[in-house]
Write an enzyme that holds these catalytic residues in place. Sequence first.
Site, short mmCIF file in Angstrom:
data_model
loop_
_atom_site.label_atom_id
_atom_site.label_comp_id
_atom_site.label_asym_id
_atom_site.label_seq_id
_atom_site.Cartn_x
_atom_site.Cartn_y
_atom_site.Cartn_z
N GLU A 118 28.51 54.33 40.75
CA GLU A 118 28.84 53.31 39.63
C GLU A 118 27.44 53.10 38.83
OE1 GLU A 118 31.34 50.17 40.39
OE2 GLU A 118 32.91 51.48 40.69
N GLU B 140 37.34 54.99 45.30
CA GLU B 140 37.81 53.80 45.36
C GLU B 140 39.04 53.49 44.54
OE1 GLU B 140 35.04 50.65 44.53
OE2 GLU B 140 33.40 51.57 45.58
#
Length: 461
Positions: free
Chosen positions: A155, A364
């Site tokens: 991320e 995720e």
Amino acid sequence: MEKFLWGSATASYQCEGAWLQDGKLESMWDHYLHEKQLENGDVASDFYHHYEEDLKMASEGGQNSFRLSLSWPRILDEKGNVNQRGIDFYRRVLTCCHTYGLKPNVTLYHWDLPQYLQAQGGWLNEATCDAYAHYAKVCFEAFGDLVDLWVTFNEPRWFIFNGYLIGNYPPEHHDVDETIKGAFHVMYASSLAIRLFREGGYPGQIGIVHSFTPINGVDDTIATRIAMRYADNYCNNWVLDTAAWGEMPIDMLGKLASEGHDLSFMTPAKLALMKANTVDFLGLNYYARALVKPYTSGETTLIVNNAGKAGKGTSKTILKNWFEQVNDPHTKKTEWDTEIYPQGLYEGILMVWHKYHLPIYITENGVGMYEDVSVPCVEDDYRIDFMQEHIEAMLRAKDEGADVRGYYAWSTFDLYSWKNGCEKRYGLVAIDFKNGLVRKPKASYAWYRQMIENNRKKECK
Ligand code: BGP
């Protein structure tokens, strides 16, 4: 064909604990949370000492893959020399994954930068990119025989924006120019690692993991479509286009330049290197989409709800002259004001697939809740509903042709949630942090095992 990967995910700082053990140095998160006297990950889930039990449980839960990250300050000292005890720890963990039939999916960087590098400017300093490349090479050499699914960064948008723009993560800055520079350096560093991976001929594939935020508009007007494009550039394209194509969105660079930002550090040599070293796959972390409308007025406002009380410190995103995010009053939200919107995963996967044509892993997906873990089994029906709806959405996109290769629930067990503490729980397995770190599977753990089994049967038909 390789089996679909059904797994769950963790990150070093959030679960390992043992923050100063066996030669590990301080990370920027250790330093920041200690200095601010905030809840920290000194012990967290103590995965460092419980990894066997945790991996066995994941395997017994039907999972065939485990996503983890490596802690850079556990692996290298300040001079860039290897800390053998750090290497040994991860070799034990990775070997244990294989013992239990869990394919390791390994992220090199999930935000725990060594503090000595942060002190020298962190991601604003180009030297950090070179240090990262050295670290990546050490990891490929040390673990290449045990890993064939690598991720350069977790991320980039989330840690750079939160650290340099929103200011709720270390180093708590609010500076657009720093944000642009940090973001660029991270994407450049990712390409450096990919180049080393390919040059070294290591087995397997290498990708990146993105905090994926599919964009919806409030209507179909041209003004909204323009706002959606700005939002997509802000949220997604600068990571995904750069990782997949080696090119940053040119209209975004034009807009930044027209707003007076210096982009001269994006040199032709660096851009060429990025163009030549792109990813093999995309990892998408999906929590929510963004519903946007055209910018109307007011200063840039970026607020994240780290308070965990719905409506208090409510999340807000206004990007001056770019777009505004709006709240859909009809959808459910968590106590942290995260919208629950499975349809976004279906639409988002198809969009990414049609645009990039690269293999996709959902790296995720999960829901953070307050839970009473003193009971023998947490009956987390809301998590089961959440996972069921999201997995169905993913499988629909897969059935329609998207090359989705894996799904990872966040998280394998309860762990430390950045700035939200340990009481924001995501785990399939409960950890009683106040009572000896006892592990107890939640209802969702057994549900996930059954769901995996049902899907495997379908795969075999
Ligand atoms: C992602 C991170 C994870 C994890 C998750 C949940 O952005 O990759 O590390 O923390 O979000 O977010 P949070 O813990 O803030 O609720």
